[in-house]
Design a protein around this motif. Structure first.
Motif, PDB file in Angstrom:
ATOM      1  N   ASP A 661       1.286   2.128   6.182  1.00  0.00           N
ATOM      2  CA  ASP A 661       0.714   2.915   7.060  1.00  0.00           C
ATOM      3  C   ASP A 661       0.612   2.155   8.519  1.00  0.00           C
ATOM      4  O   ASP A 661       0.906   2.690   9.592  1.00  0.00           O
ATOM      5  CB  ASP A 661      -0.540   3.516   6.951  1.00  0.00           C
ATOM      6  N   ILE A 662       0.413   0.789   8.411  1.00  0.00           N
ATOM      7  CA  ILE A 662       0.302   0.093   9.649  1.00  0.00           C
ATOM      8  C   ILE A 662       1.582  -0.079  10.069  1.00  0.00           C
ATOM      9  O   ILE A 662       1.798  -0.246  11.516  1.00  0.00           O
ATOM     10  CB  ILE A 662      -0.485  -1.483   9.524  1.00  0.00           C
ATOM     11  N   LEU A 663       2.601  -0.651   9.173  1.00  0.00           N
ATOM     12  CA  LEU A 663       4.082  -0.718   9.640  1.00  0.00           C
ATOM     13  C   LEU A 663       4.498   0.680  10.271  1.00  0.00           C
ATOM     14  O   LEU A 663       5.302   0.469  11.398  1.00  0.00           O
ATOM     15  CB  LEU A 663       4.786  -1.047   8.392  1.00  0.00           C
ATOM     16  N   ARG A 664       4.163   1.780   9.789  1.00  0.00           N
ATOM     17  CA  ARG A 664       4.589   2.852  10.026  1.00  0.00           C
ATOM     18  C   ARG A 664       4.178   3.309  11.683  1.00  0.00           C
ATOM     19  O   ARG A 664       4.854   3.643  12.446  1.00  0.00           O
ATOM     20  CB  ARG A 664       4.378   4.271   9.245  1.00  0.00           C
ATOM     21  N   LEU A 665       2.871   2.754  11.865  1.00  0.00           N
ATOM     22  CA  LEU A 665       2.138   3.055  12.907  1.00  0.00           C
ATOM     23  C   LEU A 665       2.821   2.194  14.028  1.00  0.00           C
ATOM     24  O   LEU A 665       2.935   2.477  15.084  1.00  0.00           O
ATOM     25  CB  LEU A 665       0.578   2.923  12.966  1.00  0.00           C
ATOM     26  N   TRP A 666       3.024   0.963  13.657  1.00  0.00           N
ATOM     27  CA  TRP A 666       3.868  -0.062  14.494  1.00  0.00           C
ATOM     28  C   TRP A 666       5.077   0.766  15.234  1.00  0.00           C
ATOM     29  O   TRP A 666       5.253   0.820  16.237  1.00  0.00           O
ATOM     30  CB  TRP A 666       4.028  -1.328  13.759  1.00  0.00           C
ATOM     31  N   VAL A 667       5.808   1.213  14.139  1.00  0.00           N
ATOM     32  CA  VAL A 667       7.008   1.926  14.667  1.00  0.00           C
ATOM     33  C   VAL A 667       6.725   3.007  15.700  1.00  0.00           C
ATOM     34  O   VAL A 667       7.536   3.091  16.854  1.00  0.00           O
ATOM     35  CB  VAL A 667       7.951   2.286  13.325  1.00  0.00           C
TER      36      VAL A 667
END
Length: 960
Positions: A661-667
């Motif tokens: 979810d952190i990676l998705r939020l970064w995107v």
């Protein structure tokens, strides 16, 4: 306040209170923890969704809904995922999930590109590896082709499975059990059939023309397989003696050319001039020491370039004998610079005509272009126009053939020294040097490429099929995100040459064509093509390489000895460009054309481009309705990621440390249409942003504990503050629905975060803490607030579900626990139109502006020690100030979180501690008179007048 309100902000009793009232305060209560612990929890959610059959349930639930198809551009199955893969698939997943939650049937079928040179190279490396399973003792060219192809297939299958698991870990929802792959037998059959369509409609032809050629990989390359790097090229000024010319003064002179490819000189067959360029016939008077020119020489160069020519060649003094237009050189015949060279054995003793060329300029060099029809697009076209020969001077490995006498066997990238030496021997070398410039390289081998004329298979762009014209028409009605992509791909299609689709490799789909040896014409027989595709569907494309294949496919009526079986494979860009043909099919229940193609911006010349041409050529329409491009991923300083620089961010490491979810939020927090940066600092910032969103959800859940429909308050009965929050929800809802419709999600997640941090945590939650914690359970104000919190929870969890699927699921089930429930089975809420109230929003914008000014006064009081918290203050508003007219004093008390607000005419009350500088505000602050309530901490004069001596009237009634 900065984030969500702290749980115990008003819970403690006043000092000296005889009763502990904390048990009567409605403190937030929720099983939703503050710490996400995503790396540990996310795999459990994936397992739960698998056990639930979530994807199948979505498909069943979506039956009959309008289709939404995002056709997956296939990643290449040759290694673990990198951060660019993660960005691409996450963005696709967000768009798919959002379409699904907007009421569409968004069935996402992922796919893989499995053929091609990179996999061949990896297998060949294993053959050469002394520590590999073959102990470095296998010559690839000695391996039977079917064995080699089997090795390639196994390699691709391994990495396809690895990548499938890694994509799934990112939370990407799709048909992972039934993806498409270009090496599937059915896919190979369809690809062969698509080639056959061009064969049968006449657009496929074999021709000789220059193509980008990799001497290292020994194959033609597509434009999309080329990248440009700085490269130092040797340069050459060569003299062509004038043999015959209508310009009498030119006789005895030399025409001088300049080139950055001295290796092409053996292939020279003409010299081009610009008809409108002014050329100078110059006489050499003096030269610098070391110059290769000679005093008394007569040379012809472009007049605007005389100065730079003198500098490059060491020409110190000269005189101009005549200036002439290029058109006057028509009919001039030159000698090749290597004419008479002993090493050439007479192989260069032919005449070299001068020809007009529209591409010739006077921007650099000498204003003349030496023409080697075998090694350049313009050269080839001019040669074809004037019937020049196209010598095959360079072999597929980059070495000279016997058609380059005196240089046979020398590699072209090592040819400049012997070419210089040969020309110096003939006296025709005017100067030599080097130039640092951008030069095309193979993106796989990273080695320089050359233009080389070879027989290749092409798809015509401008024949009766009119692929170019139809493609341009299709692009004109395509939706682009961002819009700048339209001009990019349109200009590429408008200028591109015929499509070279043949490759001289082994791992791929063969071009299923037979050529008549007598007529050199390809066999265009639908029955032959049908036999080929049927065999490929059952056995794969390996069937083409099995013994007796020619007889099998040609049928009994033809002699295989009369036909050449083409052994080239098709360009992998043709393969990926035809994926729509075996994915957007009735069998998969996916309609053609797709709603959206989404890839990196480099795919304007890659997959978008090849897909467009392939579909236009076989179906007459584009395979997509919209094209979306995203940028590339750089490190935190804006550099390209490189293992050697140690600045690579691997998605696997991010999910291990932070969670998907952190990676998705970064995107989704960045503008994906631009290049994105990532690194440890940026990821930590993203994690902090996530914590704020999570805390907002946690506070909502905590304050919705026990909420029932009986509490709900109708919209018309809600206080203005609650109606303002619903207005803000309606604005965000419109923003999200616009993103769903346009596919442009830039700024959406930042807006949601800003809403949570600024509108909710720092304002609405802060204001309503008192009511939610301390009002009676059935009070109208508390019920109204919880009604709005219910709307906030439903909206935020569903809106965030496409972006943060794991967190949104947790937040949904924390309130609506169910064995088979899921936020991903929900739709985005349909918000009532009456929630939109622009006039109310304008009013509350003023309220918040005034609040900000008054808060500054209270902060000053706190810093100077006059008050401890804002509840110890009273505020007096000037009767003529704008603030006094916006809200009643009681509402101002709520909004300012103070114990007393009064409205009086100026001057301010005596003893006030501060005055606002804004004359329109007319506000002063003072210490609130009265006693602190032991339950809500407001300072009121009424404390002590109720049944309980340490409570205010409201709290006294609330505790019963």
């Amino acid at each position: 306040m900065n984030d969500a309100p702290q749980d115990a902000s008003t819970a403690a009793p006043a000092t000296g209170s005889a009763v502990d009232w904390r048990g009567t305060v409605f403190l937030p209560r929720t099983p939703f923890p503050m710490k996400g612990d995503l790396p540990k929890r996310e795999p459990g959610w994936l397992e739960r969704w698998e056990q639930q059959g979530l994807r199948d349930r979505l498909r069943a639930q979506s039956a009959g809904l309008p289709k939404f198809v995002l056709h997956d551009g296939p990643p290449y199955a040759n290694g673990p995922l990198h951060i660019g893969h993660a960005l691409n698939k996450i963005l696709k997943d967000v768009i798919n999930r959002a379409a699904q939650m907007s009421g569409r049937d968004a069935n996402y079928v992922p796919g893989w590109d499995c053929h091609g040179l990179p996999i061949e190279w990896k297998v060949e490396e294993e053959y050469r590896n002394p520590k590999g399973k073959y102990k470095g003792g296998v010559d690839k060219d000695q391996v039977p082709i079917l064995d080699f192809r089997a090795e390639c297939r196994a390699y691709a299958a391994h990495w396809l499975n690895v990548q499938r698991e890694e994509f799934g870990r990112l939370g990407v929802l799709g048909d992972w059990q039934h993806p498409y792959a270009t090496m599937d037998f059915s896919s190979e059959a369809t690809i062969a059939g698509e080639i056959g369509k061009f064969l049968l409609n006449g657009s496929l032809y074999r021709g000789l023309r220059p193509v980008m050629w990799s001497p290292v990989e020994k194959t033609a390359l597509a434009d999309a397989e080329i990248e440009y790097h700085d490269h130092t090229s040797p340069t050459l000024h060569a003299r062509f003696p004038v043999l015959r010319s209508p310009v009498e003064e030119a006789l005895g002179a030399d025409v001088v050319i300049w080139t950055t490819t001295p290796w092409t000189m053996p292939a020279n067959r003409a010299v081009a001039y610009g008809e409108e360029i002014d050329y100078a016939l110059i006489h050499v008077d003096t030269v610098a020491e070391g110059s290769l020119l000679r005093v008394g020489d007569n040379l012809i160069v472009a007049l605007p370039l005389v100065e730079s020519f003198c500098r490059d060649t060491g020409l110190e003094a000269h005189s101009i004998r005549r200036v002439l237009k290029g058109a006057e050189l028509a009919g001039t015949v030159l000698a090749h610079p290597l004419r008479g060279w002993a090493g050439g054995e007479g192989g260069y003793d032919f005449d070299v005509p001068m020809l007009p060329g529209e591409f010739v300029t006077a921007d650099a060099g000498t204003g003349f272009v030496h023409i080697a029809p075998s090694h350049g697009e313009d050269d080839f076209a001019l040669g074809r126009q004037f019937g020049l020969p196209v010598p095959e001077t360079v072999a597929d490995d980059g070495t000279y053939t016997v058609q380059a006498p005196g240089f046979t066997g020398i590699h072209v990238f090592k040819a400049h020294e012997p070419v210089w030496a040969a020309m110096e021997a003939t006296g025709r070398l005017a100067a030599k040097g080097s130039l640092r410039h951008s030069y095309p390289h193979s993106w796989r081998s990273k080695k320089p490429v050359i233009f080389r004329a070879t027989p290749q298979w092409f798809i015509a762009m401008d024949d009766g099929n009119q692929i170019r014209a139809k493609a341009l028409d299709a692009l004109a009605v395509t939706h682009f995100v961002p819009e700048v992509g339209r001009n990019r791909i349109t200009s590429m299609v408008a200028a591109r040459p015929d499509w070279c689709i043949s490759r001289q490799r082994a791992w791929g789909v063969p071009i299923p064509v037979f050529v008549n040896k007598t007529t050199s014409e390809p066999l265009r027989d639908p029955e032959v093509l049908e036999r080929v595709t049927a065999a490929f569907r059952e056995e794969g494309a390996d069937a083409w390489y099995k013994p007796g294949a020619a007889a099998r496919f040609l049928g009994n009526g033809r002699n295989p000895d009369d036909y050449e079986q083409v052994m080239d494979i098709v360009d992998v860009w043709f393969e990926s460009g035809s994926t729509h043909a075996f994915t957007l099919t009735p069998e998969r229940d996916l309609p053609f054309p797709a709603d959206l193609y989404l890839e990196g911006s480099d795919q304007h010349r890659g997959w978008f481009h090849s897909s467009l041409l392939e579909s236009i050529g076989t179906r007459g329409i584009a395979p997509f309705k919209a094209l979306l491009t995203h940028g590339f991923t750089l490190d935190e300083t804006g550099r390209k990621m490189s293992k050697s620089l140690g600045n690579v961010t691997a998605p696997q490491e991010v999910t291990k440390k932070y969670g998907a979810d952190i990676l998705r939020l970064w995107v989704m927090n960045a503008d994906t249409t631009e290049d994105q940066r990532i690194g440890p600092r940026i990821l930590e910032q993203t994690a902090e942003l996530y914590r704020r969103l999570r805390n907002t959800l946690r506070w909502l859940l905590g304050n919705l504990d026990g909420f029932t429909e009986a509490e709900r308050v109708e919209h018309a009965a809600l206080p203005e503050l609650e109606r303002w929050v619903l207005h803000r929800l309606s604005e965000l809802d419109a923003r999200i629905r616009r993103a769903v419709e346009t596919y442009d999600w830039s700024g959406v997640v930042p807006e949601i975060h800003a809403f949570c941090a600024t509108d909710l945590s720092a304002f609405y939650f802060d204001v309503r803490k008192d009511s939610l914690y301390c009002d009676a359970a059935d009070s109208d104000r508390r019920r109204a607030a919880r009604t709005v919190l219910d709307a906030l929870h439903r909206c935020l969890t569903t809106w965030l579900a496409p972006v943060l699927p794991f967190t949104a699921e947790e937040a949904w089930l924390a309130r609506f626990p169910s064995e088979d429930g899921s936020v991903h089975l929900q739709r985005f809420p349909d918000l009532p139109p009456e929630w939109r109230d622009d006039s109310l929003a304008a009013k509350w914008a003023k309220v918040r502006a005034e609040r900000g000014l008054i808060t500054q006064l209270l902060e000053a009081d706190r810093r100077e020690g006059r008050i401890g918290s804002s509840l110890q203050a009273s505020v007096q508003l000037g009767a003529s100030g704008e603030a006094a007219e916006l809200l009643s004093p009681a509402i101002w008390e709520e909004v300012l979180i103070v114990s007393q607000v009064t409205v009086a005419a100026p001057p301010p009350l005596e003893g006030s501690m501060a005055a606002a500088a804004d004359e329109a505000l007319l506000a002063t602050t003072a210490v609130a008179p009265g006693t602190k309530c032991a339950r809500c901490w407001r300072v009121l004069e009424e404390v002590g007048t109720a049944r309980h001596a340490d409570l205010c009237l409201r709290c006294d009634a609330a505790v019963g």
